[in-house]
Design a protein around this motif. Structure first.
Motif: not given
Ligand SMILES: [Cu+2]
Length: 533
Positions: A137-148, A173-189
């Motif tokens: 979920a942390a890398s799934d791109g929830y719509p409020t998990d913004l990269v500013l 309140p659950l949004a995880v907002v980051t500034k400038l960049k973000r690492d998205y991890t995809f296990p691809l299992d």
């Protein structure tokens, strides 16, 4: 750019199905008896358009990893503005991944993790979602998990409070907002297939994709490689997307706020979806590809916001070529399925073999959209240029690992309606009568549970579940259609239709989504939370 008058389509698409139901109270079944063939309204370009089948088909470049050590492929993508020549001789400013549209393709192997560092150099926040990925979920791109972006002012964000139908993101309140960049991890299992990554920002997904934020990711494995399917330059990814162009060469889009900073939404005629009058394949208008007289593997994605296609391949002398489907959204079918016409809704993918060996050298095969008219009837063409040997084959058995969930496996049956309605004083698109709210709990499922979902639509709604693939059980009480075969992550609900799907919610716990992938509907409320516990 100018709008068409109220065409019959528009009347049916929104004035008909929606307006009649909402305004005059005419029953849904009466309104929907009209069965609008298109949901949305078309923008007209204000620049001269090129003739079809002149521009060569581009193949998106494959992104080189920054590193492959430690069992992980690491990539870096900058999201930035770029000026791109889409129409010959016309510069079009776009929002891009790495300066191109489509963005670069990421080539992956099953179960080999990939980390992509996205850096946001655009003027607005972004969110990346890998569509079809089995992603934590942390890398799934929830719509409020913004990269500013750099310099995104709190003040600007606060201005949005209560000023429009959107800006939910500021209240999650659950949004995880980051500034400038973000690492998205995809296990691809997951099963090998064609995925695509695109922007998924709260309230602004549709215009962001329209401006160019979309790219492909392909997952492969040894078993698929061993099948002997057409490969190398005879395997072509085809990202189909419609767009329209303003007089200055920019992309036309009827956004209420063209800066895409504060006020979401589109002008009234486009509430049902935005269609363009130019059909792009891999970012080129009505392209042509020189082909061998041999089999080709076409990995087709409909990346359009709202346009549906019914694709067929027609030779110059009027013969229709078979489209032999070998794969669906979530990978290989059990056995090939032959189509003469292939319907494809926004976000769906089809893996198809086409055989040019019986086509006269020097002649042409046009791929056309039976739902289009005029210029939008053409999609692209192949010019069969030369004889060639062909060692490829289409095995009668393609895979044996498709899930075989049965109704009796389901611990629950849920019903969801996908319908037009009212949202904060204006028009909205609702699931189960409600517009999306990140803070609301909609669906909670246990990890590993099998469920049957019954989805009912008013107009066309391509419904997408994050995280899981599903199988189509029925359409309005009848067996699934031939193109429903295999494992899917997006199912096209047709006007008035009820579709049953079955899936197992496994992989990861966390907060996910399901939503309509008509991108305008999605931005106007048609999403819901899917919590896996
Ligand atoms: Cu929809």
């Amino acid at each position: 750019m100018r709008e068409r008058g109220m065409t019959r389509r528009q009347v049916l698409g929104i004035g008909g199905a929606l307006g009649l139901m909402a305004a005059t109270g005419l029953s849904a079944s009466a309104a929907l008896a009209r069965r609008p063939s298109i949901t949305g309204a078309e923008l007209r370009s204000a620049v001269p358009l090129p003739p079809p089948f002149q521009v060569p088909l581009p193949i998106p470049s494959v992104l080189a990893p920054v590193s492959t050590s430690g069992g992980v492929d690491r990539y870096a993508i900058s999201q930035r503005e770029a000026s791109v020549e889409i129409l010959p001789g016309v510069r079009t400013p776009l929002w891009t991944y790495e300066g191109t549209f489509p963005g670069p393709t990421i080539e992956s192997r099953r179960s080999r993790p990939v980390t992509v560092t996205h850096r946001n150099e655009l003027p607005v926040p972004t969110v990346v979602h890998l569509h079809g990925g089995r992603t934590p979920a942390a890398s799934d791109g929830y719509p409020t998990d913004l990269v500013l972006p750099e310099g995104w002012q709190e003040a600007a964000m606060h201005m949005g409070h209560g000023s429009g139908p959107g800006m939910h993101g500021m209240h999650d309140p659950l949004a995880v907002v980051t500034k400038l960049k973000r690492d998205y991890t995809f296990p691809l299992d997951q099963r090998p297939t064609l995925l695509w990554y695109h922007d998924h920002r709260m309230d602004f997904t549709a215009p962001a994709i329209w401006r160019g934020l979309a790219g492909l990711q392909i997952v492969r494995d040894d078993a698929e490689d061993a099948l002997g399917l057409p490969a190398g330059r005879r395997e072509l990814p085809l990202m189909i997307a419609d767009r329209a162009f303003a007089a200055d060469g920019s992309l036309a889009y009827p956004a209420l706020d063209p800066t895409l900073r504060e006020r979401p939404g589109v002008t009234d005629p486009y509430l049902a979806g935005v269609l363009g009058d130019v059909i792009l394949v891999n970012g080129a208008p009505w392209p042509v590809h020189e082909a061998d007289a041999a089999r080709y593997r076409l990995r087709i994605l409909n990346a359009s916001n709202a346009r549906h296609y019914e694709l067929e391949a027609v030779t110059d002398d009027g013969r229709r070529l078979d489209l032999v489907q070998i794969g669906a959204d979530q990978g290989l079918l059990a056995a090939p399925v032959t189509h003469r016409v292939l319907p494809i809704a926004p976000a769906e993918r089809y893996d198809v073999i086409i055989d040019f060996s019986g086509v006269a050298i020097g002649s042409r095969v046009r791929v056309v959209n039976r739902l289009g008219s005029g210029r939008t009837r053409d999609v692209m063409a192949f010019r069969v240029a030369r004889n060639a040997t062909d060692g490829s084959r289409i095995p009668r058995t393609l895979s044996d690992d498709l899930p075989a969930w049965r109704r009796s496996d389901a611990v629950r049956v849920r019903d969801f309606s996908f319908r037009a309605g009212r949202m904060r004083g204006g028009h909205g698109w609702l699931i189960g009568g409600l517009p999306f709210d990140p803070a609301r709990s909609d669906v909670t499922v246990g990890l590993g549970d099998v469920e049957v979902w019954r989805l009912v639509a008013d107009v066309h709604h391509p419904v997408h579940l994050h995280l899981v693939g599903f199988r189509v059980l029925s359409r309005s009480g009848r067996p699934p259609l031939p193109h429903d075969a295999g494992l899917k992550d997006t199912v096209s609900l047709r006007p008035g239709e009820s579709v049953e799907i079955i899936t197992r919610f496994d992989g990861y716990r966390g907060r996910y989504l399901f939503h309509c992938h008509n991108a305008e509907h999605e931005d106007m409320g048609m999403m819901a939370n899917l919590e896996i516990i």
